[in-house]
Design an enzyme around this catalytic site. Structure first.
Site, PDB file in Angstrom:
ATOM      1  CG  ASP A 143      -2.064  -0.995   1.081  1.00  0.00           C
ATOM      2  OD1 ASP A 143      -2.013  -1.854   0.178  1.00  0.00           O
ATOM      3  OD2 ASP A 143      -3.006  -0.940   1.899  1.00  0.00           O
ATOM      4  NE  ARG A 196      -1.533   4.583  13.641  1.00  0.00           N
ATOM      5  CZ  ARG A 196      -0.958   3.573  13.001  1.00  0.00           C
ATOM      6  NH1 ARG A 196       0.368   3.510  12.893  1.00  0.00           N
ATOM      7  NH2 ARG A 196      -1.688   2.619  12.473  1.00  0.00           N
ATOM      8  CG  ASP A 234      -4.643   4.663  12.979  1.00  0.00           C
ATOM      9  OD1 ASP A 234      -4.581   4.995  14.183  1.00  0.00           O
ATOM     10  OD2 ASP A 234      -4.596   3.484  12.598  1.00  0.00           O
ATOM     11  CB  SER A 237      -6.835  -4.292   8.373  1.00  0.00           C
ATOM     12  OG  SER A 237      -5.967  -3.255   8.704  1.00  0.00           O
TER      13      SER A 237
END
Lengths: 411, 411, 411, 411
Positions: free
Chosen positions: B18, B100, B129, B183
């Site tokens: 990705d 994050r 996110d 995921s």
């Protein structure tokens, strides 16, 4: 002795040695009529002997009250509290705290019925229970006289107590001659143990302390699957079988007990100011707490869920401190109860050696919207472009702060 | 195409398919120089291949940043958060949320160093996110251009993505041809899984989902005992062995993994407005959370402990929503950190098949005062008579209310 | 009489009749050495006579402590509290509450210095001040003996008090023979009046009660303009003139007094459980409170400002209840103080007949960004299109709720 | 133009130039039928002209809705909010915020009645009102299409707007040719002014800005005395005369206006992220806020009063941000409303040149107990000896902390 004048007193009477001594002490000290009140809150003891013992100690039949309060206890006290997901200090499910207001309430109701002007309890002067009893008494009957023998009398050693008992011909069970190695309180929600051999928080509690649960290590090595149905915030059925509140909690207790669920070894902060160490067993309540959060997770709006989480510590503190019958507890309860209108549905759980694992939750009122959350094509239900504006306006004050020299949210 | 003009962009680059597609897409769409930043936060993947892949995709050596941030992550992000006992919605230990801000912070630092005017990330437009990355970016560099390809591009199907990859000669690992059944995000604190086969909250997660822990059922049938030492709120040693923050957390992870500790199956409320279902594994963090509360239980004053509990939901929400670099989070942190000055001592734990059981706690700064709490004679340390006045004044407003007709705390 | 044995006691001594009686009563009852401590906190009375009176009553020179604490009072107690915008029950600026901890602190320091084992104060057993004094004493010197004569002695009528005074040759000022029609406490922050003629909350306070302010009706019919400069949350100058904390507050008091500012007639809830009615005058503090909020309005981030507002009632309650020297107050203070780093700038005010009107605020650290807020063309600083996404994601959970049948946010 | 397809839209229509332009722009841009909705919320303008203007612009009679909502506004929105003593950021009485949900609610009800699929409003893309309108729309009709012309169109300059008006033969009042020097919103609760000449917070607002009140300086130099009667938290009569909600607020507005009451010059934090400066006039609301706190001061229990104060900032923030129709606002309202059962009685006030002074409060449900608080002999109602135990147990944790080396509540 300049004691308050008392005509008739309603004593919270267990039938055990301590409250039997209190019974006699009240008669002797206050020269008053004693009414005994013994409640079944699911502590796991027969009530018959308490009645017998009261008779034996000379209490007149019409002054002996023995009642099964298990359904009221679970329906009107335990369940409302669990709607709030109440835990004290992050861990304690408040099993002792929630029982005291009900006992106090019935004592006062009996006092009103029999024309008593006083109430008495057997809680010590160091603990929380005296506070819970007495705040409830005063809130329900502000002019009542409260007698707390442990704070008043001189029978402060075991020896003095036994001597008093013998002198007054109070029968003493053989196993009560020696002192218990720790103190126990129990009801349908939990069992708590504290004192003596448990006083050093650096020392692990001995297995002998646990009375309601097998240890996780001793629990069977297989998973038990159950389903709990909720209606408007309260559990109503297990595995599809509708059960009354007390029956349901008893069933959960049995499930929890055998699977080693609900043990807690805690150092907590008492309302009276010191820390204490307690060992709690709340088998059914622990299962219920997990299940209730799970059904809420799909039926509560986020704003409501977060508000509940923020109010909870205060609510739990109120119950712990004995303020069940306080208006601010009722005010919080009004908000909590209002939140539960759609907390209806089924939670499936796996019980295994101390673990309560959520296996699934479903509800006719679910707010979980698969088409919004899906990683698959959502057919336009959610416009990802919206996120940009959402983020940029949430960031605006942070950007303005950074431009003014306060980078990274610097204060 | 009226894209914002961008000169140089720092991309949070994993080396996977990705973000490799994003890399090429950025070059193509914005005609800009791409700087890759790959961080080791303990996700358990080698970083070498990411560097190789970036080279392969034509990124110049000086534009490839690969860094091991594990110590900073645990020391400056995970530990401060655990000082607060932060859990989101009663259960989630915020494993993804807390990583994050650090990635974003390094991206911005690199952007400043290399003179980039933009940053980009690979988070989707539906999740939290994106918010966490971008709020951090904006708070640290308010004029930065943020590129979120998943919100902008047209590669919204797997097929389109693969076609783009092939067209741009991006190598595709064989196992990435088919789509993953869910995921995953991982770092030293936790692993999270969501999406696809996990989207139905009524369905139990398959064992295949779990990557960091054995199941409680598969864990060994023996107890593992450990001791954790804390200093001023942070863990510093296991079984007496001093360890760096990341090493300590890794050690706890290993202990948790093998004992089936730290699994959570949760439906949570996202900041962007919908509910989502996640499966989390936080083996070491779960142990740490239990231990931290245990050491606090003997070292924190009650007022401080309760205030922390009341502030916690707000603090956790801030981190979940991405406001790590917001001044109100820093303001709360100032209070939390101040509370930890004496949170020092040792906690002994038993780990067993999913259970983390406290076996003992001790501290040179303990506030647990045995002589005050004891059931034995306390030699006058505590005057039980004080309780009477304490209760009576706490009851006074309830009595006045009852006298005015509001019995039992009636509103 | 089984009084605790006391060797030397530090008495908070005003020099007035009541504390002079206490002085003698302490000597007589406890047979102990009495040390007097008289503080100038800006109550507006000379301290010389207190020293004289202590001498006259036989206190040895080295046992007489008379101190001017005005600067410490304002700097270390009043200003930190004003950083929090603290008001109790929405209205009360806590003028009495904040003075008690300082007096108690100095008493304890003196006790340590002179080797006293006890402290005494002249507060009654019904009020809050006894709690504030004693919580502070205990927090600072946990083994101290606290003597509260009003709770112990039998001099509960005015007559008994005067007889005791005459018997012990305590001089009685002529105007003290009759009883005051109300009771007064004063310091540099405020003056409070309560009791007797003020006890009926349905009756307006007589003008005679007010001592620190002219009435709004009697204030001059012209506007007084002033400017207050703040630095990191504290006021530092008036009309450009730098002033010490106490001088600054005194200056504001003069400005408030002549403009009829800062009167408050309140029914409040005491910590000891009943409601009481007080009349407060806080002229300078009222001006300061308005000015502080005004400078914060342009220098504080929204998240910080709202967090402060949410924490404030708790903080104010702590101070009111006497928990200044409690760790949770310090924990909150850490957060509040951290928030003030940029609360620097100038506020211009208009004072007029009881009104404090903000005429302007400016700061080098202002977060007010005219180009973002302007109705004029903002040249792209703010993209109005962002608002759409912001609203739509904030609305998402409400929409999902409505789709599930809970329209309009129905619970 | 790829606009969403719209069939029929309900426009919040004031009859002024801006919403008339919007009306035409909607027809032109969306090719849809426009329904106008004009509400009287007490803004002080005739509604007849709005109806005329709508006709003139070609709206069919059955598509013109003109309604007097004043009673509903005050009864169902203003009064519930005042029960909470809601103030935003310590000062703002939320006069604009509270009107938007009602307008939105009626728009949606009309949309349902006439089969419209869209709603439109005239709020700009920088302010809070767009959020308040749209969150309400979405909460009540989750599938509605929302059109916010100011965020969509290109008529961003005054010139463009006027040209569009002329081109579409929209009559332009002479005084609307030039631009207003500031923007105004008004309803029965308040009037707000912002923008243009008010944008610099360092500059005092010109007297011309104020529309609802005379200045304190211009108000009459005499006191006006009034009495307000409350029933269960809401005002029901002035000077003994029962009045409907809207009539009562109008009466208070007249009283406030002439006495210079209710002006506020504020820099506030908008939900969309920037600070803005507003000048508010809330004459009647300011009187009501003082009176409500006064009646609560004698009728609310302390625990309830403090809980209300702690919840208030959150409640006010919800209303300010537009979450009136959110479940967490309803949950808080349930608690607040429950608290008001006994908030009944009379408050007497003095109004004078900007001041609202409490002269007395009385209630049949008063919790103020003179015999407990009195400085006179209370005949044993309160036992001062209780205070000792109360203080000592409240102090216990502080003492234990000090013994452990943390003196004075040191963290």
């Amino acid at each position: 002795m300049s004691k308050t004048s008392v005509k008739k007193v309603v004593l919270a009477y267990s039938g055990g040695l301590d409250t039997s001594v209190i019974l006699k002490w009240l008669q002797e000290t206050y020269g008053c009529e004693v009414v005994t009140f013994t409640a079944d809150l699911g502590q796991g003891e027969e009530l018959g002997p308490a009645r017998e013992k009261a008779r034996l100690l000379g209490i007149r039949e019409e002054n002996i009250f023995v009642e099964d309060l298990r359904e009221e206890f679970v329906r009107d006290f335990v369940f409302p509290m669990f709607r709030a997901n109440a835990v004290y200090e992050g861990l304690y499910l408040l099993g002792t705290s929630i029982a005291r207001p009900l006992i106090a309430k019935r004592q006062i109701e009996i006092a009103e019925a029999v024309g008593a002007d006083a109430v008495a309890h057997g809680a010590t002067g160091k603990g929380n229970d005296q506070v819970r009893f007495e705040l409830s008494y005063y809130a329900l009957k502000p002019d009542v006289t409260v007698i707390a023998p442990w704070r008043e009398w001189t029978l402060t050693s075991r020896t003095a107590l036994l001597e008093f008992a013998e002198k007054h011909q109070i029968p003493i069970a053989k196993d009560k001659r020696g002192e218990a190695p720790f103190s126990v309180d129990a009801n349908l929600l939990h069992s708590s143990s504290e004192g003596k051999i448990l006083e050093d928080p650096a020392q692990e509690a001995d297995e002998i302390v646990y009375q309601r649960t097998v240890s996780p290590m001793a629990a069977p090595d297989r998973v038990t699957e159950i389903a709990i149905d909720f209606k408007e915030g309260d559990p109503v059925a297990i595995n599809g079988e509708a059960l009354s509140p007390a029956s349901l909690l008893a069933r959960l207790n049995a499930l929890g007990r055998e699977n080693g669920i609900g043990r807690l070894d805690l150092v907590e902060n008492r309302f009276v100011g010191m820390k204490s160490r307690g060992v709690y067993e709340t088998p059914g309540g622990t299962i219920l707490a997990v299940a209730h959060r799970a059904i809420e997770s799909i039926t509560l709006d986020r704003g409501v869920a977060h508000l509940k989480d923020e109010l909870m510590p205060r609510y739990a503190e109120l119950i712990y401190n004995g303020f069940w019958f306080a208006p601010e507890r009722r005010m919080l309860q009004a908000a909590i109860d209002a939140s539960q209108a759609h907390v209806t549905g089924r939670v499936r759980l796996k019980l295994y050696k101390g673990n309560v694992m959520v296996a699934g939750r479903e509800s006719p009122h679910s707010l979980y919207a698969m088409k919004y959350v899906t990683f698959e094509d959502d057919q336009g239900a959610y416009d990802q472009a919206d996120a940009k504006g959402f983020i940029r306006l949430n960031a605006l004050r942070l950007r303005l702060g950074a431009m003014a020299g306060r980078k990274g949210g610097a204060l």
